[in-house]
Design a protein around this motif. Sequence first.
Motif, PDB file in Angstrom:
ATOM      1  N   ASP A  28       0.833  -1.217   0.000  1.00 51.53           N
ATOM      2  CA  ASP A  28       0.000   0.000   0.000  1.00 51.53           C
ATOM      3  C   ASP A  28       0.860   1.255   0.000  1.00 51.53           C
ATOM      4  OD1 ASP A  28      -2.323  -1.513  -0.001  1.00 51.53           O
ATOM      5  OD2 ASP A  28      -2.749  -1.196   2.132  1.00 51.53           O
ATOM      6  N   ILE A  29       1.914   1.263   0.809  1.00 46.70           N
ATOM      7  CA  ILE A  29       2.794   2.427   0.865  1.00 46.70           C
ATOM      8  C   ILE A  29       3.552   2.574  -0.445  1.00 46.70           C
ATOM      9  CG2 ILE A  29       4.828   3.403   2.033  1.00 46.70           C
ATOM     10  CD1 ILE A  29       3.612   2.147   4.628  1.00 46.70           C
ATOM     11  N   SER A  30       3.977   1.459  -1.015  1.00 47.39           N
ATOM     12  CA  SER A  30       4.636   1.483  -2.314  1.00 47.39           C
ATOM     13  C   SER A  30       3.721   2.076  -3.387  1.00 47.39           C
ATOM     14  CB  SER A  30       5.060   0.062  -2.697  1.00 47.39           C
ATOM     15  OG  SER A  30       5.611   0.031  -3.985  1.00 47.39           O
ATOM     16  N   ALA A  31       2.458   1.658  -3.382  1.00 46.28           N
ATOM     17  CA  ALA A  31       1.486   2.180  -4.356  1.00 46.28           C
ATOM     18  C   ALA A  31       1.255   3.673  -4.143  1.00 46.28           C
ATOM     19  CB  ALA A  31       0.167   1.413  -4.246  1.00 46.28           C
ATOM     20  N   LEU A  32       1.218   4.105  -2.891  1.00 47.42           N
ATOM     21  CA  LEU A  32       1.052   5.534  -2.597  1.00 47.42           C
ATOM     22  C   LEU A  32       2.234   6.335  -3.146  1.00 47.42           C
ATOM     23  CD1 LEU A  32      -0.436   7.868  -1.202  1.00 47.42           C
ATOM     24  CD2 LEU A  32       0.867   7.307   0.848  1.00 47.42           C
ATOM     25  N   LEU A  33       3.439   5.838  -2.925  1.00 51.72           N
ATOM     26  CA  LEU A  33       4.618   6.524  -3.451  1.00 51.72           C
ATOM     27  C   LEU A  33       4.550   6.619  -4.972  1.00 51.72           C
ATOM     28  CD1 LEU A  33       7.389   4.911  -1.220  1.00 51.72           C
ATOM     29  CD2 LEU A  33       6.608   7.286  -1.152  1.00 51.72           C
ATOM     30  N   GLU A  34       4.176   5.525  -5.615  1.00 52.16           N
ATOM     31  CA  GLU A  34       4.077   5.523  -7.071  1.00 52.16           C
ATOM     32  C   GLU A  34       3.001   6.498  -7.559  1.00 52.16           C
ATOM     33  OE1 GLU A  34       3.400   2.407 -10.749  1.00 52.16           O
ATOM     34  OE2 GLU A  34       3.637   1.604  -8.729  1.00 52.16           O
ATOM     35  N   SER A  35       1.883   6.573  -6.839  1.00 54.97           N
ATOM     36  CA  SER A  35       0.811   7.489  -7.239  1.00 54.97           C
ATOM     37  C   SER A  35       1.231   8.957  -7.128  1.00 54.97           C
ATOM     38  CB  SER A  35      -0.449   7.247  -6.401  1.00 54.97           C
ATOM     39  OG  SER A  35      -0.324   7.798  -5.099  1.00 54.97           O
ATOM     40  N   GLN A  36       2.268   9.203  -6.341  1.00 58.51           N
ATOM     41  CA  GLN A  36       2.777  10.568  -6.178  1.00 58.51           C
ATOM     42  C   GLN A  36       3.942  10.867  -7.121  1.00 58.51           C
ATOM     43  OE1 GLN A  36       1.331  12.955  -4.126  1.00 58.51           O
ATOM     44  NE2 GLN A  36      -0.240  11.377  -4.078  1.00 58.51           N
ATOM     45  N   GLY A  37       4.206   9.935  -8.052  1.00 55.52           N
ATOM     46  CA  GLY A  37       5.221  10.172  -9.061  1.00 55.52           C
ATOM     47  C   GLY A  37       6.575   9.531  -8.825  1.00 55.52           C
ATOM     48  N   TYR A  38       6.700   8.790  -7.736  1.00 55.44           N
ATOM     49  CA  TYR A  38       7.963   8.095  -7.490  1.00 55.44           C
ATOM     50  C   TYR A  38       8.008   6.810  -8.316  1.00 55.44           C
ATOM     51  CZ  TYR A  38       8.744  11.246  -3.602  1.00 55.44           C
ATOM     52  OH  TYR A  38       8.945  12.367  -2.841  1.00 55.44           O
ATOM     53  N   PRO A  39       9.220   6.319  -8.642  1.00 55.59           N
ATOM     54  CA  PRO A  39       9.325   5.084  -9.427  1.00 55.59           C
ATOM     55  C   PRO A  39       8.756   3.883  -8.679  1.00 55.59           C
ATOM     56  CG  PRO A  39      11.458   6.220  -9.301  1.00 55.59           C
ATOM     57  CD  PRO A  39      10.528   6.910  -8.360  1.00 55.59           C
ATOM     58  N   LEU A  41       8.553   0.426  -6.962  1.00 57.93           N
ATOM     59  CA  LEU A  41       9.526  -0.341  -6.187  1.00 57.93           C
ATOM     60  C   LEU A  41       9.483  -1.807  -6.600  1.00 57.93           C
ATOM     61  CD1 LEU A  41       8.830   1.031  -2.601  1.00 57.93           C
ATOM     62  CD2 LEU A  41      10.674   1.671  -4.123  1.00 57.93           C
ATOM     63  N   SER A  42      10.649  -2.423  -6.615  1.00 63.78           N
ATOM     64  CA  SER A  42      10.715  -3.861  -6.847  1.00 63.78           C
ATOM     65  C   SER A  42      12.012  -4.381  -6.243  1.00 63.78           C
ATOM     66  CB  SER A  42      10.657  -4.181  -8.339  1.00 63.78           C
ATOM     67  OG  SER A  42      11.773  -3.626  -9.003  1.00 63.78           O
ATOM     68  N   GLY A  43      12.074  -5.661  -6.069  1.00 65.16           N
ATOM     69  CA  GLY A  43      13.305  -6.297  -5.590  1.00 65.16           C
ATOM     70  C   GLY A  43      13.826  -5.711  -4.304  1.00 65.16           C
ATOM     71  N   ARG A  44      15.089  -5.346  -4.343  1.00 62.03           N
ATOM     72  CA  ARG A  44      15.789  -4.859  -3.155  1.00 62.03           C
ATOM     73  C   ARG A  44      15.176  -3.567  -2.615  1.00 62.03           C
ATOM     74  NH1 ARG A  44      18.702  -6.502   1.159  1.00 62.03           N
ATOM     75  NH2 ARG A  44      19.494  -4.602   2.053  1.00 62.03           N
ATOM     76  N   ASP A  45      14.671  -2.708  -3.498  1.00 59.99           N
ATOM     77  CA  ASP A  45      14.034  -1.466  -3.032  1.00 59.99           C
ATOM     78  C   ASP A  45      12.825  -1.770  -2.156  1.00 59.99           C
ATOM     79  OD1 ASP A  45      15.772   0.374  -4.264  1.00 59.99           O
ATOM     80  OD2 ASP A  45      14.664   0.252  -6.145  1.00 59.99           O
ATOM     81  N   PHE A  46      12.042  -2.785  -2.517  1.00 59.41           N
ATOM     82  CA  PHE A  46      10.862  -3.142  -1.723  1.00 59.41           C
ATOM     83  C   PHE A  46      11.282  -3.689  -0.369  1.00 59.41           C
ATOM     84  CE2 PHE A  46       7.293  -5.836  -0.449  1.00 59.41           C
ATOM     85  CZ  PHE A  46       6.285  -4.897  -0.469  1.00 59.41           C
ATOM     86  N   ILE A  47      12.321  -4.495  -0.355  1.00 58.39           N
ATOM     87  CA  ILE A  47      12.835  -5.023   0.920  1.00 58.39           C
ATOM     88  C   ILE A  47      13.327  -3.876   1.795  1.00 58.39           C
ATOM     89  CG2 ILE A  47      14.672  -6.417   1.965  1.00 58.39           C
ATOM     90  CD1 ILE A  47      14.403  -8.251  -0.543  1.00 58.39           C
ATOM     91  N   ASP A  48      14.045  -2.925   1.189  1.00 62.92           N
ATOM     92  CA  ASP A  48      14.528  -1.765   1.955  1.00 62.92           C
ATOM     93  C   ASP A  48      13.364  -0.954   2.533  1.00 62.92           C
ATOM     94  OD1 ASP A  48      17.169  -2.435   1.511  1.00 62.92           O
ATOM     95  OD2 ASP A  48      17.474  -0.942  -0.067  1.00 62.92           O
ATOM     96  N   LEU A  49      12.278  -0.807   1.765  1.00 62.09           N
ATOM     97  CA  LEU A  49      11.100  -0.104   2.280  1.00 62.09           C
ATOM     98  C   LEU A  49      10.557  -0.810   3.516  1.00 62.09           C
ATOM     99  CD1 LEU A  49       8.878   2.061   2.114  1.00 62.09           C
ATOM    100  CD2 LEU A  49       7.622   0.486   0.611  1.00 62.09           C
ATOM    101  N   GLN A  50      10.461  -2.126   3.466  1.00 60.40           N
ATOM    102  CA  GLN A  50       9.967  -2.883   4.621  1.00 60.40           C
ATOM    103  C   GLN A  50      10.874  -2.682   5.834  1.00 60.40           C
ATOM    104  OE1 GLN A  50       9.718  -6.670   2.414  1.00 60.40           O
ATOM    105  NE2 GLN A  50       7.623  -6.780   3.202  1.00 60.40           N
ATOM    106  N   LEU A  51      12.183  -2.690   5.619  1.00 61.17           N
ATOM    107  CA  LEU A  51      13.118  -2.496   6.729  1.00 61.17           C
ATOM    108  C   LEU A  51      12.994  -1.106   7.338  1.00 61.17           C
ATOM    109  CD1 LEU A  51      16.263  -4.287   5.247  1.00 61.17           C
ATOM    110  CD2 LEU A  51      14.737  -5.117   7.066  1.00 61.17           C
ATOM    111  N   VAL A  52      12.839  -0.101   6.496  1.00 64.63           N
ATOM    112  CA  VAL A  52      12.666   1.267   6.994  1.00 64.63           C
ATOM    113  C   VAL A  52      11.369   1.382   7.801  1.00 64.63           C
ATOM    114  CG1 VAL A  52      12.204   3.645   6.257  1.00 64.63           C
ATOM    115  CG2 VAL A  52      14.080   2.363   5.241  1.00 64.63           C
ATOM    116  N   LEU A  53      10.311   0.756   7.309  1.00 64.05           N
ATOM    117  CA  LEU A  53       9.038   0.777   8.042  1.00 64.05           C
ATOM    118  C   LEU A  53       9.172   0.109   9.407  1.00 64.05           C
ATOM    119  CD1 LEU A  53       6.487  -0.049   5.207  1.00 64.05           C
ATOM    120  CD2 LEU A  53       6.672   2.086   6.489  1.00 64.05           C
TER     121      LEU A  53
END
Length: 64
Positions: A28-39, A41-53
């Motif tokens: 959901d957070i990934s989709a929100l970021l994308e809806s705001q114009g950010y690239p 997320l996939s692979g390692r970026d998604f894992i990093d997002l989970q770790l930051v959360l």
Amino acid sequence: MNPAGEKVYPVAPKGVSDARFTVGLALDISALLESQGYPRLSGRDFIDLQLVLIRFLYGGGGAQ
């Protein structure tokens, strides 16, 4: 928002495996970021997002 402006995070996990923290939450957070114009997320970026959360929500990975 906290009206007093005091920090409320990190929070203690609810049990050993907090059911509030799911892959769906990160998606959901990934989709929100994308809806705001950010690239997308996939692979390692998604894992990093989970770790930051986890660090934001629980403060370094555990109850304090």
